[in-house]
Design a protein around this motif. Structure first.
Motif, PDB file in Angstrom:
ATOM      1  N   PHE A   3       8.827 -35.183   9.128  1.00  0.00           N
ATOM      2  CA  PHE A   3       9.752 -36.186   8.571  1.00  0.00           C
ATOM      3  C   PHE A   3       8.959 -37.398   8.099  1.00  0.00           C
ATOM      4  CE2 PHE A   3      12.395 -39.946   8.837  1.00  0.00           C
ATOM      5  CZ  PHE A   3      13.552 -39.547   8.187  1.00  0.00           C
ATOM      6  N   PHE A   4       8.032 -37.868   8.908  1.00  0.00           N
ATOM      7  CA  PHE A   4       7.208 -39.020   8.536  1.00  0.00           C
ATOM      8  C   PHE A   4       6.337 -38.686   7.329  1.00  0.00           C
ATOM      9  CE2 PHE A   4       3.438 -41.720   8.802  1.00  0.00           C
ATOM     10  CZ  PHE A   4       4.006 -42.972   8.976  1.00  0.00           C
ATOM     11  N   ARG A   5       5.808 -37.490   7.329  1.00  0.00           N
ATOM     12  CA  ARG A   5       4.900 -37.098   6.256  1.00  0.00           C
ATOM     13  C   ARG A   5       5.619 -36.962   4.913  1.00  0.00           C
ATOM     14  NH1 ARG A   5       0.454 -32.235   6.564  1.00  0.00           N
ATOM     15  NH2 ARG A   5      -0.357 -32.450   4.445  1.00  0.00           N
ATOM     16  N   ASN A   6       6.840 -36.413   4.932  1.00  0.00           N
ATOM     17  CA  ASN A   6       7.524 -36.071   3.685  1.00  0.00           C
ATOM     18  C   ASN A   6       8.605 -37.060   3.262  1.00  0.00           C
ATOM     19  OD1 ASN A   6       6.012 -33.656   3.494  1.00  0.00           O
ATOM     20  ND2 ASN A   6       7.463 -32.604   4.843  1.00  0.00           N
ATOM     21  N   LEU A  23      -4.629 -48.706  13.272  1.00  0.00           N
ATOM     22  CA  LEU A  23      -3.463 -48.410  12.439  1.00  0.00           C
ATOM     23  C   LEU A  23      -3.732 -47.216  11.523  1.00  0.00           C
ATOM     24  CD1 LEU A  23      -2.327 -52.026  11.487  1.00  0.00           C
ATOM     25  CD2 LEU A  23      -1.173 -50.446  13.039  1.00  0.00           C
ATOM     26  N   LYS A  24      -4.927 -47.140  10.957  1.00  0.00           N
ATOM     27  CA  LYS A  24      -5.260 -46.016  10.078  1.00  0.00           C
ATOM     28  C   LYS A  24      -5.159 -44.690  10.833  1.00  0.00           C
ATOM     29  CE  LYS A  24      -8.384 -48.820   7.231  1.00  0.00           C
ATOM     30  NZ  LYS A  24      -9.814 -49.151   6.935  1.00  0.00           N
ATOM     31  N   GLU A  25      -5.718 -44.648  12.028  1.00  0.00           N
ATOM     32  CA  GLU A  25      -5.690 -43.408  12.812  1.00  0.00           C
ATOM     33  C   GLU A  25      -4.274 -43.067  13.268  1.00  0.00           C
ATOM     34  OE1 GLU A  25      -8.096 -41.322  13.179  1.00  0.00           O
ATOM     35  OE2 GLU A  25      -9.705 -42.560  12.326  1.00  0.00           O
ATOM     36  N   GLU A  26      -3.518 -44.072  13.683  1.00  0.00           N
ATOM     37  CA  GLU A  26      -2.160 -43.810  14.154  1.00  0.00           C
ATOM     38  C   GLU A  26      -1.251 -43.346  13.011  1.00  0.00           C
ATOM     39  OE1 GLU A  26      -0.897 -43.835  17.319  1.00  0.00           O
ATOM     40  OE2 GLU A  26      -2.990 -44.074  17.955  1.00  0.00           O
ATOM     41  N   LEU A  27      -1.442 -43.896  11.825  1.00  0.00           N
ATOM     42  CA  LEU A  27      -0.646 -43.465  10.671  1.00  0.00           C
ATOM     43  C   LEU A  27      -0.973 -42.027  10.284  1.00  0.00           C
ATOM     44  CD1 LEU A  27      -0.714 -46.709   8.512  1.00  0.00           C
ATOM     45  CD2 LEU A  27       1.301 -45.693   9.594  1.00  0.00           C
ATOM     46  N   ILE A  73       3.067 -48.504  22.712  1.00  0.00           N
ATOM     47  CA  ILE A  73       4.118 -49.338  22.105  1.00  0.00           C
ATOM     48  C   ILE A  73       4.527 -48.776  20.750  1.00  0.00           C
ATOM     49  CG2 ILE A  73       4.510 -51.592  21.028  1.00  0.00           C
ATOM     50  CD1 ILE A  73       2.936 -52.813  23.383  1.00  0.00           C
ATOM     51  N   LEU A  74       3.532 -48.419  19.940  1.00  0.00           N
ATOM     52  CA  LEU A  74       3.834 -47.878  18.619  1.00  0.00           C
ATOM     53  C   LEU A  74       4.566 -46.538  18.724  1.00  0.00           C
ATOM     54  CD1 LEU A  74       3.636 -48.139  15.595  1.00  0.00           C
ATOM     55  CD2 LEU A  74       1.327 -47.188  15.696  1.00  0.00           C
ATOM     56  N   GLY A  75       4.122 -45.693  19.649  1.00  0.00           N
ATOM     57  CA  GLY A  75       4.752 -44.391  19.821  1.00  0.00           C
ATOM     58  C   GLY A  75       6.194 -44.495  20.300  1.00  0.00           C
TER      59      GLY A  75
END
Length: 357
Positions: free
Chosen positions: A223-226, A211-215, A251-253
C-alpha cells in the motif's frame, strides 16, 4: 470511606488482591491516610511511611502536574482514569500505572480522594498480545536469514556479471543483474535496520540516513509502495543524535500502523516528509494528506490529537494507538511528539535532543 464500610477491610483486601490493585486514601490536605490491602506495601510505601508520602513530590511532580492542573483533568466529574507515574519509597519514578481517582466533594471542595492503582510487573513495559508473539520469534531469525541469503546471492550476481561480459549480445543478463541488485539493496536495508535496532546501547544516528532507510523499509508494505506519493525534504548539515535507534523507529512504526487503520484501501495518499532542527534539537515531520475514515471498532471522532513527552503521552488515550509503547520510546530518546488527525490529514511531528543523552 463508604466502600470500606460496605465491604469491610477483609473483603476489600481480598478484592484488591484478586484485581492486583492498590487503594490509597487521601485527606482534604492530600495527606496519605490509608493503604490497602493491609500488610502489603505500595511501591515500598507501607503504613509506617504514611507521613513521609507527599502528594506533590510523590505524584504531581513525576507527572509534570500542579494540583490545579491535576484537578482540571476531572472536567467537572468526580472521577478520572489515566496512566500515571508514581515515586517509590526510594525516590525512583515507577510506572506508568493505570490509576482510577475518585474525589468526594462538599460545596465544590475536595474532602477526600481515593486512588486505585493497578500494578503488575509488566505494566511499565510494552505488552505483546499472545497472537502476535510468534512474530517476535520470526524476527529473531532475520539476521541469520539475511546472512544465509547474502552469500549465495553474491555468488549468483558474480556469475551473471561474468556471463554478461562474455555474452554482451544477450540483454537478459542486464535484467537479471538489475534484479539481483534490487534484492541485495532490500537485504541491506533490512540488515541495517535490524542491526541498529538490536543494539542495547545508544548509537550515533544521522536523522537523514534514518529517514531514508525507514522510507525504503516501509515500501515492504505494498500500500505504501503503490498508493502513497512521497515528497521528501532533508535539511542538510544536521547534527547527529546519540540515542537508541529502536526508540526512533518504534515511534515511526507505531504511527504508520495507526495511519494504516484509517485509510481507504482503494485511494491514493500524499506524504510530506521533512527533517529539521530547532536550537539544540533535531526532528522529523510526517504529514499524510488524503481522505481518512474512523474504523467502526475505534471510539474516536475527528479531530483528535496526542502530544507531549513520555510522562504526558502515558497519561493520554487514543483508541487504536499504543501509548505505553510510545511513552517507552520517548523515555529512551528524551523526545516530544505530536500526533494530530483530521478528516483530511494525519501528522506526526517528533523532536529530540541532538546532544548525547
Amino acid at each position: 470511606m463508604a466502600m470500606i464500610n460496605q465491604l469491610g477491610v477483609t473483603q476489600l483486601d481480598s478484592l484488591l488482591y484478586f484485581a492486583k490493585m492498590h487503594m490509597l486514601l487521601f485527606s482534604q490536605e492530600w495527606k496519605l491516610t490509608g493503604l490497602y490491602p493491609n500488610h502489603r506495601s505500595f511501591l515500598g510505601w507501607d503504613e509506617a511511611d504514611l507521613d513521609n508520602f507527599r502528594f506533590d513530590t510523590s505524584f504531581l511532580e513525576p507527572n509534570s502536574l500542579s494540583l490545579p492542573a491535576f484537578l482540571g483533568q476531572f472536567h467537572q466529574k468526580n472521577h478520572v482514569v489515566k496512566n500515571y507515574y508514581w515515586i517509590d519509597v526510594s525516590g525512583q519514578i515507577q510506572g506508568p500505572f493505570e490509576t482510577y481517582f475518585r474525589l468526594k466533594k462538599e460545596s465544590g471542595l475536595v474532602q477526600t480522594a481515593m486512588a486505585f492503582v493497578k500494578i503488575s510487573s509488566q505494566n511499565n513495559k510494552p505488552e505483546v498480545k499472545p497472537e502476535e508473539k510468534h512474530k517476535l520469534f520470526l524476527a529473531e531469525s532475520i539476521p541469520g536469514l539475511i546472512h544465509n541469503v547474502f552469500g549465495p546471492l553474491g555468488t549468483i550476481s558474480g556469475r551473471i556479471e561474468i556471463l554478461k561480459n562474455k555474452y554482451p549480445q544477450y540483454r537478459e543478463f542486464d535484467e537479471l543483474l538489475k534484479m539481483t541488485q534490487r534484492i541485495q539493496q532490500s537485504l541491506k536495508n533490512v540488515s541495517y535496520k535490524v542491526t541498529n535496532e538490536r543494539q542495547s546501547q545508544p548509537v550515533y544516528v544521522d536523522v537523514n540516513d534514518f529517514l531514508k532507510e525507514e522510507l525504503i523499509f516501509l515500501q515492504s508494505d505494498l500500500f505504501f509502495r503503490n498508493q502513497v506519493v512521497r515528497n521528501v525534504k532533508y535539511q542538510q548539515n544536521l547534527p547527529r543524535a546519540y540515542t537508541f535507534y529502536s526508540s526512533l523507529s518504534g515511534i515511526l512504526g507505531e504511527f504508520y500502523l495507526f495511519f494504516r487503520k484509517f485509510v481507504y484501501e482503494d485511494q491514493e495518499y500524499q506524504l510530506q516528509v521533512e527533517s529539521f532542527s530547532e536550537q539544540n534539537k533535531i526532528g522529523f515531520y510526517f504529514n499524510f494528506l488524503g481522505n481518512f475514515q474512523i474504523p467502526a471498532d475505534l471510539e474516536l471522532r475527528f479531530p483528535f490529537d496526542l502530544r507531549g513527552d513520555f510522562r504526558q503521552v502515558a497519561q493520554q488515550k487514543l483508541d487504536g494507538l499504543d501509548e505505553s509503547f510510545l511513552s517507552h520510546c520517548l523515555s529512551k530518546n528524551k523526545g516530544t511528539l505530536e500526533i494530530s488527525v483530521r478528516k483530511d490529514m494525519m501528522t506526526l511531528r517528533f523532536l529530540f535532543p541532538a546532544q548525547k543523552i
